[in-house]
Structures are given as C-alpha cells and as structure tokens.
Design an enzyme around this catalytic site. Structure first.
Site, PDB file in Angstrom:
ATOM      1  N   TYR A 103      -3.450  -6.863  -1.649  1.00  0.00           N
ATOM      2  CA  TYR A 103      -4.218  -6.497  -0.457  1.00  0.00           C
ATOM      3  C   TYR A 103      -4.932  -5.152  -0.552  1.00  0.00           C
ATOM      4  O   TYR A 103      -5.606  -4.751   0.390  1.00  0.00           O
ATOM      5  CB  TYR A 103      -3.302  -6.483   0.771  1.00  0.00           C
ATOM      6  N   GLY A 104      -4.809  -4.451  -1.670  1.00  0.00           N
ATOM      7  CA  GLY A 104      -5.359  -3.095  -1.727  1.00  0.00           C
ATOM      8  C   GLY A 104      -6.156  -2.814  -2.978  1.00  0.00           C
ATOM      9  O   GLY A 104      -7.039  -3.572  -3.361  1.00  0.00           O
ATOM     10  N   GLU A 130       3.323   0.285  -9.093  1.00  0.00           N
ATOM     11  CA  GLU A 130       3.604   0.387  -7.660  1.00  0.00           C
ATOM     12  C   GLU A 130       4.822   1.262  -7.351  1.00  0.00           C
ATOM     13  O   GLU A 130       5.106   1.536  -6.192  1.00  0.00           O
ATOM     14  CB  GLU A 130       3.813  -1.002  -7.056  1.00  0.00           C
TER      15      GLU A 130
END
Length: 123
Positions: A11-12, A79
């Site tokens: 989503y990013g 991440e």
C-alpha cells in the site's frame, strides 16, 4: 505462483512507480485490491502505515504481489520486522478477493497524532 509464495498487500512506497519498488520488481504482480472498510493510511514520515480506523467506510487501495521466500525475507528486513518496526499479518480484502491468505505490513508504533492520509498513498 508457487505454493511456497506469500501474497502481500502492498500500500505504500513498495508499489509500482514508487521509490522502493525495486525490492519487489522481480516478483509477480497479481493486480489491484482494496481492504475491507475499517482501515486508513497514516503518514509516518515520508512513508505510510496502515491502521484500523472505526469510522472508515472505504478501506485502503493497494496492490497484490506473489512473493517468493527469498524476496519475503528481503522485504521483512526492509520493513524492519526483526527490529520491531512492522509486523506481517493477515488482512481482509474486499471482493473480488483471491482465495489465498493475504498479508500486509502493519506498523507496531501507534499512529495516534500522525496525519491521516486516507485510502491511497501517492508519492
């Protein structure tokens, strides 16, 4: 898609055309998707984090990627999963959804006080 692959909801900054897409470029793009209602994106300082939001009615827009084990480990490092920055966990998608479990990177730090950027991250 191999049985050992993991399907990720992205989503990013890892999305196609975004600054960190190179970490996914050699993996298999499956298509666009949207979470079920109840999620929003928050600006965590130049990158987004997804979090539950009771008043949301739209969900978050993102991409689905089939990721092999080596790429998954690379993404987990990127991440900060092992450092406690994000955790990878299942997330529900709106239909039409695929019949496989889908995971997303969820920030561990609270998003309270961060800017709510809505349902789609644009770089």
């Amino acid at each position: 898609m191999s049985p050992s692959d993991t399907v990720l909801f992205i989503y990013g900054t890892l999305k196609r055309g975004c600054s960190n897409h190179r970490f996914l470029a050699d993996q298999n793009f499956l298509g666009l998707a949207r979470t079920v209602a109840g999620f929003r994106l928050y600006d965590l300082g130049g990158y987004p984090g997804i979090a539950a939001h009771d008043d949301d009615r739209d969900g978050v827009v993102g991409e689905l990627w089939s990721v092999g084990p080596d790429a998954l480990e690379r993404l987990d490092r990127f991440e900060g999963v092992h450092e406690g920055l994000y955790r990878r966990e299942p997330i529900a998608l709106q239909t039409p959804a695929i019949d496989r479990s889908v995971q997303a990177y969820i920030p561990i730090l609270p998003v309270h006080g961060r800017a709510d950027v809505g349902s789609e991250w644009i770089e």
